[in-house]
Design a protein around this motif. Structure first.
Motif, PDB file in Angstrom:
ATOM      1  N   ARG A  48      37.442 -70.793   5.606  1.00 15.03           N
ATOM      2  CA  ARG A  48      38.244 -71.496   6.230  1.00 15.03           C
ATOM      3  C   ARG A  48      37.539 -72.994   6.415  1.00 15.03           C
ATOM      4  O   ARG A  48      38.145 -73.987   7.138  1.00 15.03           O
ATOM      5  CB  ARG A  48      38.204 -71.827   7.527  1.00 15.03           C
ATOM      6  N   TYR A  49      36.213 -73.222   6.084  1.00 19.73           N
ATOM      7  CA  TYR A  49      35.236 -73.736   6.760  1.00 19.73           C
ATOM      8  C   TYR A  49      35.071 -74.620   5.537  1.00 19.73           C
ATOM      9  O   TYR A  49      34.178 -74.121   4.183  1.00 19.73           O
ATOM     10  CB  TYR A  49      34.077 -73.180   6.954  1.00 19.73           C
ATOM     11  N   ALA A  50      34.392 -75.510   5.186  1.00 20.21           N
ATOM     12  CA  ALA A  50      34.114 -76.746   4.254  1.00 20.21           C
ATOM     13  C   ALA A  50      32.542 -76.144   4.300  1.00 20.21           C
ATOM     14  O   ALA A  50      31.991 -76.336   5.465  1.00 20.21           O
ATOM     15  CB  ALA A  50      34.310 -78.515   4.903  1.00 20.21           C
ATOM     16  N   MET A  51      31.979 -76.514   3.300  1.00 27.36           N
ATOM     17  CA  MET A  51      30.562 -76.003   3.568  1.00 27.36           C
ATOM     18  C   MET A  51      29.924 -77.383   2.931  1.00 27.36           C
ATOM     19  O   MET A  51      29.904 -78.266   2.022  1.00 27.36           O
ATOM     20  CB  MET A  51      30.121 -75.423   2.811  1.00 27.36           C
ATOM     21  N   SER A  52      28.556 -77.733   3.545  1.00 25.61           N
ATOM     22  CA  SER A  52      27.479 -78.842   3.032  1.00 25.61           C
ATOM     23  C   SER A  52      25.751 -78.116   3.146  1.00 25.61           C
ATOM     24  O   SER A  52      25.930 -77.636   3.103  1.00 25.61           O
ATOM     25  CB  SER A  52      27.950 -79.768   3.930  1.00 25.61           C
ATOM     26  N   TRP A  53      25.719 -79.301   2.236  1.00 30.30           N
ATOM     27  CA  TRP A  53      23.992 -78.996   2.325  1.00 30.30           C
ATOM     28  C   TRP A  53      23.133 -80.399   3.136  1.00 30.30           C
ATOM     29  O   TRP A  53      24.251 -81.308   2.354  1.00 30.30           O
ATOM     30  CB  TRP A  53      23.487 -78.707   0.755  1.00 30.30           C
ATOM     31  N   TYR A  54      22.740 -80.634   3.693  1.00 30.60           N
ATOM     32  CA  TYR A  54      21.456 -81.283   4.274  1.00 30.60           C
ATOM     33  C   TYR A  54      20.552 -81.171   4.408  1.00 30.60           C
ATOM     34  O   TYR A  54      20.477 -80.521   3.394  1.00 30.60           O
ATOM     35  CB  TYR A  54      21.868 -81.503   5.724  1.00 30.60           C
ATOM     36  N   ARG A  55      19.794 -82.406   4.450  1.00 29.46           N
ATOM     37  CA  ARG A  55      18.401 -81.874   3.911  1.00 29.46           C
ATOM     38  C   ARG A  55      17.375 -83.114   4.677  1.00 29.46           C
ATOM     39  O   ARG A  55      17.703 -83.903   5.257  1.00 29.46           O
ATOM     40  CB  ARG A  55      17.224 -82.893   2.499  1.00 29.46           C
ATOM     41  N   GLN A  56      16.174 -82.411   5.041  1.00 28.92           N
ATOM     42  CA  GLN A  56      15.591 -83.418   6.291  1.00 28.92           C
ATOM     43  C   GLN A  56      14.088 -83.793   5.418  1.00 28.92           C
ATOM     44  O   GLN A  56      13.531 -82.642   5.484  1.00 28.92           O
ATOM     45  CB  GLN A  56      15.227 -83.010   7.824  1.00 28.92           C
ATOM     46  N   ASN A  70      31.457 -65.379   0.393  1.00 31.49           N
ATOM     47  CA  ASN A  70      30.497 -65.821   1.419  1.00 31.49           C
ATOM     48  C   ASN A  70      29.713 -66.557   1.113  1.00 31.49           C
ATOM     49  O   ASN A  70      28.711 -66.503   1.971  1.00 31.49           O
ATOM     50  CB  ASN A  70      30.623 -64.691   2.819  1.00 31.49           C
ATOM     51  N   THR A  71      29.244 -67.156   0.327  1.00 30.71           N
ATOM     52  CA  THR A  71      28.383 -67.801  -0.308  1.00 30.71           C
ATOM     53  C   THR A  71      28.327 -68.786  -1.280  1.00 30.71           C
ATOM     54  O   THR A  71      29.502 -69.701  -1.386  1.00 30.71           O
ATOM     55  CB  THR A  71      27.342 -67.066  -1.192  1.00 30.71           C
ATOM     56  N   VAL A  72      27.989 -70.427  -0.750  1.00 28.38           N
ATOM     57  CA  VAL A  72      27.852 -71.577  -1.174  1.00 28.38           C
ATOM     58  C   VAL A  72      26.028 -71.780  -1.385  1.00 28.38           C
ATOM     59  O   VAL A  72      25.446 -71.276  -1.323  1.00 28.38           O
ATOM     60  CB  VAL A  72      27.912 -72.351   0.407  1.00 28.38           C
ATOM     61  N   TYR A  73      26.213 -72.777  -3.273  1.00 28.21           N
ATOM     62  CA  TYR A  73      24.957 -72.730  -3.438  1.00 28.21           C
ATOM     63  C   TYR A  73      24.587 -74.086  -3.826  1.00 28.21           C
ATOM     64  O   TYR A  73      25.679 -75.040  -3.893  1.00 28.21           O
ATOM     65  CB  TYR A  73      25.428 -71.978  -4.687  1.00 28.21           C
ATOM     66  N   GLY A 129      25.362 -86.474 -10.209  1.00 28.90           N
ATOM     67  CA  GLY A 129      24.754 -85.704 -11.730  1.00 28.90           C
ATOM     68  C   GLY A 129      23.818 -84.866 -12.129  1.00 28.90           C
ATOM     69  O   GLY A 129      23.055 -84.902 -13.244  1.00 28.90           O
ATOM     70  N   ARG A 130      22.527 -84.655 -11.131  1.00 26.91           N
ATOM     71  CA  ARG A 130      21.511 -84.023 -11.037  1.00 26.91           C
ATOM     72  C   ARG A 130      21.754 -82.986  -9.503  1.00 26.91           C
ATOM     73  O   ARG A 130      21.837 -81.635 -10.882  1.00 26.91           O
ATOM     74  CB  ARG A 130      20.222 -84.656  -9.808  1.00 26.91           C
ATOM     75  N   PHE A 131      22.548 -82.606  -9.194  1.00 23.27           N
ATOM     76  CA  PHE A 131      23.231 -81.488  -8.082  1.00 23.27           C
ATOM     77  C   PHE A 131      24.945 -81.222  -8.325  1.00 23.27           C
ATOM     78  O   PHE A 131      25.374 -81.922  -8.426  1.00 23.27           O
ATOM     79  CB  PHE A 131      22.397 -81.724  -6.774  1.00 23.27           C
ATOM     80  N   THR A 132      24.750 -80.091  -8.110  1.00 22.47           N
ATOM     81  CA  THR A 132      25.979 -79.008  -8.041  1.00 22.47           C
ATOM     82  C   THR A 132      26.186 -77.749  -6.713  1.00 22.47           C
ATOM     83  O   THR A 132      25.586 -77.734  -6.940  1.00 22.47           O
ATOM     84  CB  THR A 132      26.011 -78.563  -9.111  1.00 22.47           C
ATOM     85  N   ILE A 133      27.374 -79.179  -6.064  1.00 19.31           N
ATOM     86  CA  ILE A 133      27.264 -77.867  -4.961  1.00 19.31           C
ATOM     87  C   ILE A 133      28.308 -76.753  -5.735  1.00 19.31           C
ATOM     88  O   ILE A 133      29.837 -76.780  -6.529  1.00 19.31           O
ATOM     89  CB  ILE A 133      27.736 -78.442  -3.916  1.00 19.31           C
ATOM     90  N   SER A 134      29.384 -75.582  -5.008  1.00 16.24           N
ATOM     91  CA  SER A 134      29.413 -74.342  -5.426  1.00 16.24           C
ATOM     92  C   SER A 134      30.242 -73.625  -4.233  1.00 16.24           C
ATOM     93  O   SER A 134      28.549 -73.363  -3.897  1.00 16.24           O
ATOM     94  CB  SER A 134      29.460 -74.282  -7.145  1.00 16.24           C
ATOM     95  N   ARG A 135      30.648 -72.582  -3.794  1.00 14.40           N
ATOM     96  CA  ARG A 135      31.506 -71.812  -3.758  1.00 14.40           C
ATOM     97  C   ARG A 135      32.104 -70.828  -4.302  1.00 14.40           C
ATOM     98  O   ARG A 135      32.413 -70.332  -5.200  1.00 14.40           O
ATOM     99  CB  ARG A 135      31.988 -72.196  -2.010  1.00 14.40           C
ATOM    100  N   ASP A 136      31.694 -69.357  -3.386  1.00 11.41           N
ATOM    101  CA  ASP A 136      31.913 -68.056  -3.514  1.00 11.41           C
ATOM    102  C   ASP A 136      32.641 -66.802  -2.125  1.00 11.41           C
ATOM    103  O   ASP A 136      32.093 -66.654  -1.793  1.00 11.41           O
ATOM    104  CB  ASP A 136      30.725 -67.422  -4.682  1.00 11.41           C
ATOM    105  N   ASN A 137      33.895 -67.529  -2.560  1.00  7.61           N
ATOM    106  CA  ASN A 137      34.892 -67.024  -1.467  1.00  7.61           C
ATOM    107  C   ASN A 137      34.614 -65.546  -1.128  1.00  7.61           C
ATOM    108  O   ASN A 137      34.945 -64.649  -0.043  1.00  7.61           O
ATOM    109  CB  ASN A 137      36.132 -67.645  -1.081  1.00  7.61           C
ATOM    110  N   ALA A 186      26.970 -66.615   4.487  1.00  2.00           N
ATOM    111  CA  ALA A 186      27.521 -67.214   5.704  1.00  2.00           C
ATOM    112  C   ALA A 186      27.903 -65.638   5.961  1.00  2.00           C
ATOM    113  O   ALA A 186      28.421 -64.346   5.517  1.00  2.00           O
ATOM    114  CB  ALA A 186      28.858 -67.352   5.434  1.00  2.00           C
ATOM    115  N   SER A 187      28.138 -65.373   7.516  1.00  2.00           N
ATOM    116  CA  SER A 187      28.862 -63.807   8.525  1.00  2.00           C
ATOM    117  C   SER A 187      29.063 -64.317   8.825  1.00  2.00           C
ATOM    118  O   SER A 187      28.080 -65.783  10.276  1.00  2.00           O
ATOM    119  CB  SER A 187      27.631 -62.636   8.103  1.00  2.00           C
TER     120      SER A 187
END
Length: 115
Positions: free
Chosen positions: A31-39, A77-80, A66-74, A24-25
């Motif tokens: 300050r932001y909640a971060m999410s992953w979506y898919r389509q 500026n990256t979410v995984y 149980g299979r996916f894990t979201i994490s962030r490194d402020n 992110a930049s």
């Protein structure tokens, strides 16, 4: 300007793993909640995982718990999104989303799970 750049998608066999990143930049990432979506083709965009700005309690779609894990490194500026035990039904374009009063979207990265 605001930018969300996803990476890490690709082709993987069932049972395999991938790690998506979203850099992110242009805004105050912490300050932001971060999410992953898919389509998936022919389907609506769905929420996969969300992590609050502080990196506290995370939320997952039932289909990925149980299979996916979201994490962030402020600091970076990256979410995984760590995706393990991938299934063919996980095939989709995965989008990064940042939300704080307004939403920002990345361009998406394709994940294909197939033998």
């Amino acid at each position: 300007q605001v930018q969300l750049v996803e990476s890490g998608g690709g082709l993987v066999q069932p049972g395999g793993s991938l790690r998506l990143s979203c850099a992110a930049s242009g805004f105050t990432f912490s300050r932001y909640a971060m999410s992953w979506y898919r389509q998936a083709p022919g389907k609506e965009r769905e929420l996969v995982a969300r992590i609050p700005s502080s990196g506290g309690v995370t939320n997952y779609a039932d289909s990925v718990k149980g299979r996916f894990t979201i994490s962030r490194d402020n600091a970076k500026n990256t979410v995984y999104l760590q995706m393990n035990s991938l299934k063919p039904e996980d095939t989709a374009v995965y989008y990064c989303n940042a939300h704080f009063l307004t939403s920002h979207w990345g361009q998406g990265t394709q994940v294909t799970v197939s033998s």
